[in-house]
Motif scaffolding. Structure first.
Motif, mmCIF file in Angstrom:
data_model
loop_
_atom_site.group_PDB
_atom_site.id
_atom_site.type_symbol
_atom_site.label_atom_id
_atom_site.label_comp_id
_atom_site.label_asym_id
_atom_site.label_seq_id
_atom_site.Cartn_x
_atom_site.Cartn_y
_atom_site.Cartn_z
ATOM 1 N N ASN A 120 -7.219 0.140 -13.246
ATOM 2 C CA ASN A 120 -6.369 -0.529 -12.252
ATOM 3 C C ASN A 120 -5.862 0.474 -11.202
ATOM 4 O O ASN A 120 -4.653 0.582 -10.965
ATOM 5 C CB ASN A 120 -5.197 -1.239 -12.932
ATOM 6 C CG ASN A 120 -5.636 -2.403 -13.789
ATOM 7 O OD1 ASN A 120 -6.413 -2.236 -14.723
ATOM 8 N ND2 ASN A 120 -5.144 -3.581 -13.499
ATOM 9 N N LYS A 181 0.832 -8.476 -18.797
ATOM 10 C CA LYS A 181 0.873 -9.939 -18.648
ATOM 11 C C LYS A 181 1.561 -10.587 -19.833
ATOM 12 O O LYS A 181 2.271 -11.584 -19.675
ATOM 13 C CB LYS A 181 -0.550 -10.485 -18.499
ATOM 14 C CG LYS A 181 -0.575 -11.995 -18.284
ATOM 15 C CD LYS A 181 -1.982 -12.535 -18.100
ATOM 16 C CE LYS A 181 -1.946 -14.051 -17.906
ATOM 17 N NZ LYS A 181 -3.308 -14.634 -17.780
ATOM 18 N N ALA A 253 -7.785 -8.720 -14.964
ATOM 19 C CA ALA A 253 -8.038 -9.798 -13.999
ATOM 20 C C ALA A 253 -6.752 -10.340 -13.394
ATOM 21 O O ALA A 253 -6.777 -10.901 -12.286
ATOM 22 C CB ALA A 253 -8.801 -10.932 -14.684
ATOM 23 N N ASP A 254 -5.619 -10.171 -14.085
ATOM 24 C CA ASP A 254 -4.375 -10.809 -13.660
ATOM 25 C C ASP A 254 -3.315 -9.789 -13.235
ATOM 26 O O ASP A 254 -2.111 -10.056 -13.326
ATOM 27 C CB ASP A 254 -3.840 -11.688 -14.788
ATOM 28 C CG ASP A 254 -4.875 -12.700 -15.257
ATOM 29 O OD1 ASP A 254 -5.501 -13.346 -14.400
ATOM 30 O OD2 ASP A 254 -5.081 -12.826 -16.484
ATOM 31 N N ASP A 255 -3.768 -8.638 -12.771
ATOM 32 C CA ASP A 255 -2.862 -7.592 -12.298
ATOM 33 C C ASP A 255 -2.062 -8.105 -11.099
ATOM 34 O O ASP A 255 -2.633 -8.638 -10.148
ATOM 35 C CB ASP A 255 -3.696 -6.373 -11.884
ATOM 36 C CG ASP A 255 -2.869 -5.138 -11.577
ATOM 37 O OD1 ASP A 255 -1.624 -5.221 -11.594
ATOM 38 O OD2 ASP A 255 -3.490 -4.089 -11.317
ATOM 39 N N VAL A 256 -0.736 -7.937 -11.119
ATOM 40 C CA VAL A 256 0.094 -8.350 -9.982
ATOM 41 C C VAL A 256 0.527 -7.165 -9.129
ATOM 42 O O VAL A 256 1.154 -7.347 -8.089
ATOM 43 C CB VAL A 256 1.343 -9.134 -10.440
ATOM 44 C CG1 VAL A 256 0.943 -10.398 -11.179
ATOM 45 C CG2 VAL A 256 2.271 -8.274 -11.283
ATOM 46 N N SER A 259 -3.931 -5.600 -6.523
ATOM 47 C CA SER A 259 -4.590 -6.897 -6.408
ATOM 48 C C SER A 259 -4.875 -7.170 -4.937
ATOM 49 O O SER A 259 -4.301 -6.535 -4.046
ATOM 50 C CB SER A 259 -3.671 -7.984 -6.979
ATOM 51 O OG SER A 259 -4.090 -9.280 -6.640
ATOM 52 N N ASP A 306 -10.323 -10.207 -18.916
ATOM 53 C CA ASP A 306 -9.595 -11.454 -18.700
ATOM 54 C C ASP A 306 -8.262 -11.441 -19.443
ATOM 55 O O ASP A 306 -8.088 -10.725 -20.441
ATOM 56 C CB ASP A 306 -10.434 -12.647 -19.162
ATOM 57 C CG ASP A 306 -11.670 -12.849 -18.296
ATOM 58 O OD1 ASP A 306 -11.626 -12.485 -17.102
ATOM 59 O OD2 ASP A 306 -12.670 -13.364 -18.824
ATOM 60 N N ASP A 307 -7.337 -12.270 -18.953
ATOM 61 C CA ASP A 307 -6.023 -12.409 -19.573
ATOM 62 C C ASP A 307 -5.358 -11.041 -19.754
ATOM 63 O O ASP A 307 -4.814 -10.711 -20.806
ATOM 64 C CB ASP A 307 -6.146 -13.117 -20.923
ATOM 65 C CG ASP A 307 -4.811 -13.673 -21.414
ATOM 66 O OD1 ASP A 307 -3.983 -14.065 -20.565
ATOM 67 O OD2 ASP A 307 -4.600 -13.705 -22.637
ATOM 68 N N CYS A 308 -5.417 -10.245 -18.701
ATOM 69 C CA CYS A 308 -4.931 -8.868 -18.745
ATOM 70 C C CYS A 308 -4.282 -8.529 -17.412
ATOM 71 O O CYS A 308 -4.792 -8.897 -16.352
ATOM 72 C CB CYS A 308 -6.100 -7.917 -19.028
ATOM 73 S SG CYS A 308 -5.637 -6.183 -19.161
ATOM 74 N N GLY A 309 -3.163 -7.831 -17.473
ATOM 75 C CA GLY A 309 -2.444 -7.438 -16.268
ATOM 76 C C GLY A 309 -2.779 -6.036 -15.808
ATOM 77 O O GLY A 309 -3.947 -5.658 -15.729
ATOM 78 N N HIS A 310 -1.744 -5.249 -15.546
ATOM 79 C CA HIS A 310 -1.907 -3.938 -14.912
ATOM 80 C C HIS A 310 -2.258 -2.823 -15.893
ATOM 81 O O HIS A 310 -2.617 -1.735 -15.462
ATOM 82 C CB HIS A 310 -0.599 -3.589 -14.180
ATOM 83 C CG HIS A 310 -0.673 -2.361 -13.333
ATOM 84 N ND1 HIS A 310 -1.557 -2.237 -12.274
ATOM 85 C CD2 HIS A 310 0.034 -1.198 -13.381
ATOM 86 C CE1 HIS A 310 -1.383 -1.053 -11.707
ATOM 87 N NE2 HIS A 310 -0.436 -0.403 -12.353
#
Length: 331
Positions: A120, A181, A253-256, A259, A306-310
């Protein structure tokens, strides 16, 4: 252990008794080498894990960050560490801001590096203030990036050592909402690591500069976030390095944070109406920019969890450890 080089004294974590090819882990912003604790322990036999606190984080000297050098104060510190410990041929692993530091090390001394793993990472065109896949500056002075973009209440709580979750701007709340996440074990351990950050104009976040252009902030001369501004850190020529060690790019995939629609990008927050008065400045497409540079570099692989943040190394440790082990074994 503490290692003193001509630039400063660095705190370096390792795993007792481990020998072999060196793997140097580089942490992200508002954290420390402790974030790599479990990843270091999980390395396969034949590899020697090391993780250094960057200047102004953890137990490394809080030397000032000269933003005019981009991220080179950090990368030069680590290259001196490589020399002092004779780590030529090291595998580098960089997360978030540390990904930018690792890319700068690759840019400046590719022959010393055996492989690179980016987790990331920030864009090779810096953080904030750009648009489009090629990192075009929205304003010549980098307006929209730098230390002025940080929430002041978060800074005060970080400086005060706040460990509560009473506010959405407390370090613990930010960790839960942005670093990961879903909840992860031992979050208090990681928050204590966050609280080692030296807060101030010389370190994090740096000096804030105002400007008449929306959103009203531009990079200053000192500190971490100004060093990561696109007017100071920009790696257009990364694809030109020789030799080219292989790069593995792992991202959630869901890093805020990092991104194409980052909740830490003032331009995107303007589009959402969170920061009022936006003239329509487009969001920085951070992931697209990284892919643009790595496509030109050529020797890389991108893996999206998937289903993963930073923080893939905290959120999906088994997948992260498998991917990293495979990459360094093949390098």
């Amino acid at each position: 252990m503490k290692i003193t080089t001509p630039r400063l004294t660095q705190h370096v974590l390792t795993v007792e008794g481990r020998t072999g090819e060196p793997v140097l882990f580089v942490h992200g912003n508002v954290s420390s080498a402790s974030f790599w604790r479990d990843s270091m322990a999980a390395l396969p036999d034949g590899f020697r894990p090391l993780a250094a606190d960057l200047r102004g984080f953890g137990e490394t000297d809080p030397e000032p960050v000269d933003a005019s050098r981009g991220l080179r104060d950090f990368s030069d510190d680590l290259l001196e560490l490589v020399d002092e410990l004779r780590l030529d041929g090291a595998h580098l692993v960089g997360w978030s801001l540390g990904g930018g530091v690792v890319m700068q090390m690759l840019r400046d001394r590719p022959a010393a590096i055996r492989s690179v793993t980016l987790v990331n990472p920030i864009s090779p065109y810096g953080f904030g203030g750009t648009e489009g896949p090629d990192g075009k500056l929205t304003h010549a002075d980098g307006t929209g990036s730098g230390a002025g973009a940080v929430n002041p209440d978060f800074l005060e709580r970080l400086r005060a050592g706040d460990t509560s979750d009473e506010s959405p701007t407390s370090p613990l709340s930010v960790f839960r909402a942005s670093y990961v996440k879903h909840p992860v074990p031992d979050e208090d351990f990681y928050v204590r690591s966050m609280l080692t950050t030296r807060v101030g104009e010389a370190n994090y976040p740096g000096d804030a500069v105002t400007t008449a252009e929306w959103p009203g902030v531009a990079p200053g001369a000192h500190g971490v976030l100004n060093a990561a501004a696109p007017t100071r850190f920009r790696l257009d020529d990364l694809p030109d390095v020789e030799p080219k060690p292989p790069i593995l790019w792992i991202r959630g995939a869901d890093d805020v944070i990092v991104s194409d629609t980052s909740l830490f990008d003032l331009a995107h927050l303007g589009a959402l109406g969170v920061v009022p008065g936006s003239p329509g400045t487009p969001a920085q497409p951070m992931v697209t920019q990284t892919r643009n540079v790595l496509d030109r570099y050529g020797r890389y692989r991108e893996v999206v969890l998937d289903d993963c943040g930073h923080s893939p190394h905290l959120e999906h440790p088994a997948d992260f450890q498998r991917l990293l082990a495979g990459h360094i074994k093949e390098a």
